[in-house]
Motif scaffolding. Structure first.
Motif, short mmCIF file in Angstrom:
data_model
loop_
_atom_site.label_atom_id
_atom_site.label_comp_id
_atom_site.label_asym_id
_atom_site.label_seq_id
_atom_site.Cartn_x
_atom_site.Cartn_y
_atom_site.Cartn_z
N ILE A 182 6.17 7.84 7.61
CA ILE A 182 7.03 7.61 8.86
C ILE A 182 6.36 7.21 10.18
CG2 ILE A 182 8.96 8.10 10.28
CD1 ILE A 182 9.90 7.91 7.28
N VAL A 183 6.71 6.23 10.62
CA VAL A 183 6.48 6.08 12.31
C VAL A 183 7.85 5.90 12.92
CG1 VAL A 183 5.45 4.20 13.82
CG2 VAL A 183 4.33 4.62 11.64
N LEU A 240 7.00 15.04 12.52
CA LEU A 240 6.27 13.84 13.46
C LEU A 240 5.48 14.65 14.40
CD1 LEU A 240 9.90 11.81 14.31
CD2 LEU A 240 7.87 11.22 12.85
N THR A 241 4.21 14.81 13.94
CA THR A 241 3.27 15.61 14.76
C THR A 241 2.40 14.80 15.54
OG1 THR A 241 1.75 15.76 12.66
CG2 THR A 241 3.47 17.47 12.79
N GLN A 242 2.31 13.51 15.33
CA GLN A 242 1.20 12.70 16.16
C GLN A 242 2.17 11.96 17.31
OE1 GLN A 242 -1.92 10.49 13.85
NE2 GLN A 242 -0.73 11.35 12.06
N SER A 263 0.80 -1.06 0.13
CA SER A 263 -0.03 -0.08 -0.16
C SER A 263 0.85 1.21 -0.07
CB SER A 263 -0.87 -0.18 1.12
OG SER A 263 -1.48 1.30 1.41
N PRO A 264 0.40 2.24 -0.61
CA PRO A 264 1.04 3.60 -0.75
C PRO A 264 1.49 4.21 0.68
CG PRO A 264 -0.43 3.58 -2.46
CD PRO A 264 -0.73 2.42 -1.78
N GLU A 265 0.42 3.71 1.48
CA GLU A 265 0.39 4.23 2.93
C GLU A 265 1.39 3.53 3.87
OE1 GLU A 265 -2.56 4.44 1.13
OE2 GLU A 265 -2.23 6.12 0.65
N ALA A 266 1.64 2.37 3.30
CA ALA A 266 2.50 1.64 4.56
C ALA A 266 3.86 2.34 4.90
CB ALA A 266 3.00 0.16 3.65
N PRO A 267 4.12 2.51 6.09
CA PRO A 267 5.23 3.39 6.31
C PRO A 267 6.64 2.44 6.70
CG PRO A 267 4.17 2.44 8.39
CD PRO A 267 3.18 1.79 7.12
N ILE A 268 7.41 3.47 6.64
CA ILE A 268 9.07 3.11 7.10
C ILE A 268 8.72 3.29 8.58
CG2 ILE A 268 11.29 3.48 6.99
CD1 ILE A 268 10.80 4.45 4.04
N LEU A 269 9.40 1.97 9.31
CA LEU A 269 9.35 2.03 10.57
C LEU A 269 10.75 2.47 11.31
CD1 LEU A 269 8.04 1.67 13.57
CD2 LEU A 269 8.40 -0.69 13.15
N PRO A 325 5.01 2.07 -4.48
CA PRO A 325 4.19 3.17 -4.52
C PRO A 325 4.17 4.12 -3.22
CG PRO A 325 2.96 1.20 -4.01
CD PRO A 325 4.27 0.90 -4.26
N TRP A 326 4.26 5.45 -3.45
CA TRP A 326 4.14 6.26 -2.23
C TRP A 326 3.04 7.05 -2.41
CZ3 TRP A 326 7.46 4.88 1.38
CH2 TRP A 326 8.86 4.03 0.93
N PRO A 327 2.36 7.64 -1.32
CA PRO A 327 1.54 8.63 -1.25
C PRO A 327 1.63 9.95 -2.19
CG PRO A 327 2.08 8.05 0.93
CD PRO A 327 2.95 7.68 0.20
N ASP A 328 0.74 10.69 -2.63
CA ASP A 328 1.00 11.78 -3.42
C ASP A 328 1.92 12.88 -2.59
OD1 ASP A 328 -0.05 10.63 -5.69
OD2 ASP A 328 -2.03 11.54 -5.15
N SER A 329 1.36 12.95 -1.48
CA SER A 329 1.98 13.99 -0.48
C SER A 329 2.05 13.25 1.05
CB SER A 329 1.19 15.19 -0.08
OG SER A 329 -0.28 14.83 0.26
N PRO A 330 3.22 13.65 1.55
CA PRO A 330 3.57 13.08 2.86
C PRO A 330 2.54 13.21 4.13
CG PRO A 330 4.96 14.97 2.49
CD PRO A 330 4.31 14.85 1.23
N ALA A 331 2.21 12.20 4.61
CA ALA A 331 1.16 12.32 5.73
C ALA A 331 1.93 12.85 7.07
CB ALA A 331 0.71 10.86 5.83
#
Length: 271
Positions: A33-34, A265-267, A3-9, A234-240
């Motif tokens: 990123i997580v 890292l805002t969350q 998934s494009p939303e799958a993060p790098i941990l 695949p990556w998201p269109d903009s960084p989450a």
């Protein structure tokens, strides 16, 4: 399918891994990123090998179940030299480790004398002996444990001014050894240490070390490896908004919030 939303941990015992994350974001600015910090176990450098290996594998297992990362980066020299093989055996995703940058330091030195600053646990590892034998043959590698640099880096990220004596003591621990005055490359063998590289450079000048002294860490190599392993994905269109997860209470992380926001890292949450 990834998934494009799958993060790098990105994992570290504290905030030292931010020095690695910065390089990853330069080559993969769209990457979700997580970032995970085992603050309940900090500092790793004072723990036994079995204790570190157990914590790292348990923590990464829980994080992988929760976030389903495409790749894990162990952005901690101590954790990597002790637990990398164990983690790869139990997790079903690619894992990139962090080890002291002995090879590039050996390639760059002109004097043939290299310094290694690390935690107590890192500098005593047989893995470091192996790296020295493989990449620094004919060179002199001087090691010094500098656990106080970890706390100094954490303090700096909280907006505090660390005691200059900490950096002077770290440099003196290398320079005072036989041939220490000939050091022209210093390996920053803990991901916390690049965060205080400017302070270490200043202490090195005061100590009279080579005016062209270089500092080496493994973050560039890690970023290149992560880019290679994720090429074509695949990556998201903009960084989450990035997620910061700690084993400690959220309140413990609040003093770092402004620093973490510089890495998107805002969350902030606890595990």
């Amino acid at each position: 399918m990834i998934s494009p939303e799958a993060p790098i941990l990105v994992f570290d015992s504290g905030i030292g891994g931010l020095s690695v994350l910065a390089k990853i974001l330069k080559v993969l600015p769209q990457a979700p990123i997580v970032y995970s910090a085992d603050y309940a176990g900090l500092p790793y450098g004072e723990k036994s090998e079995i204790e570190v290996a157990t914590r790292v594998c348990a923590f990464l297992g829980r994080l992988s179940e929760r976030y389903r990362p495409r790749l894990v980066v162990i952005a901690c020299n101590t954790a990597s030299t002790i637990a990398l093989a164990h983690a790869r055996a139990v997790l079903g995703v690619p894992i990139v480790g962090t080890v002291p940058a002995i090879k590039p330091a050996a390639e760059q030195t002109q004097s043939g004398v290299i310094g290694l600053l690390g935690t107590k646990a890192t500098i005593r590892q047989a893995y470091v002996d192996k790296l020295e034998a493989e990449h620094a043959g004919g060179k002199t590698l001087l090691r010094h444990a500098s656990p106080d640099l970890v706390a100094a880096a954490e303090a700096k990220l909280r907006g505090e001014t660390p005691d200059p004596a900490i950096f002077a003591a770290a440099i003196a621990g290398l320079a005072s050894q036989p041939q220490g005055d000939r050091i022209d490359e210093i390996i920053l063998g803990c991901t916390h240490f690049p965060l205080v590289q400017e302070e270490l450079a200043m202490a090195s000048k005061v100590a009279g070390l080579d005016e062209n002294l270089g500092f080496v860490d493994g973050s560039d190599g890690i970023a290149r490896r992560v880019f290679y392993l994720t090429e074509g994905q695949p990556w998201p269109d903009s960084p989450a908004a990035g997620i910061f997860v700690s084993t400690g209470p959220v309140e413990q992380i609040e003093p770092y919030r402004s620093a973490l926001e510089r890495y998107n890292l805002t969350q902030i949450m606890s595990l």
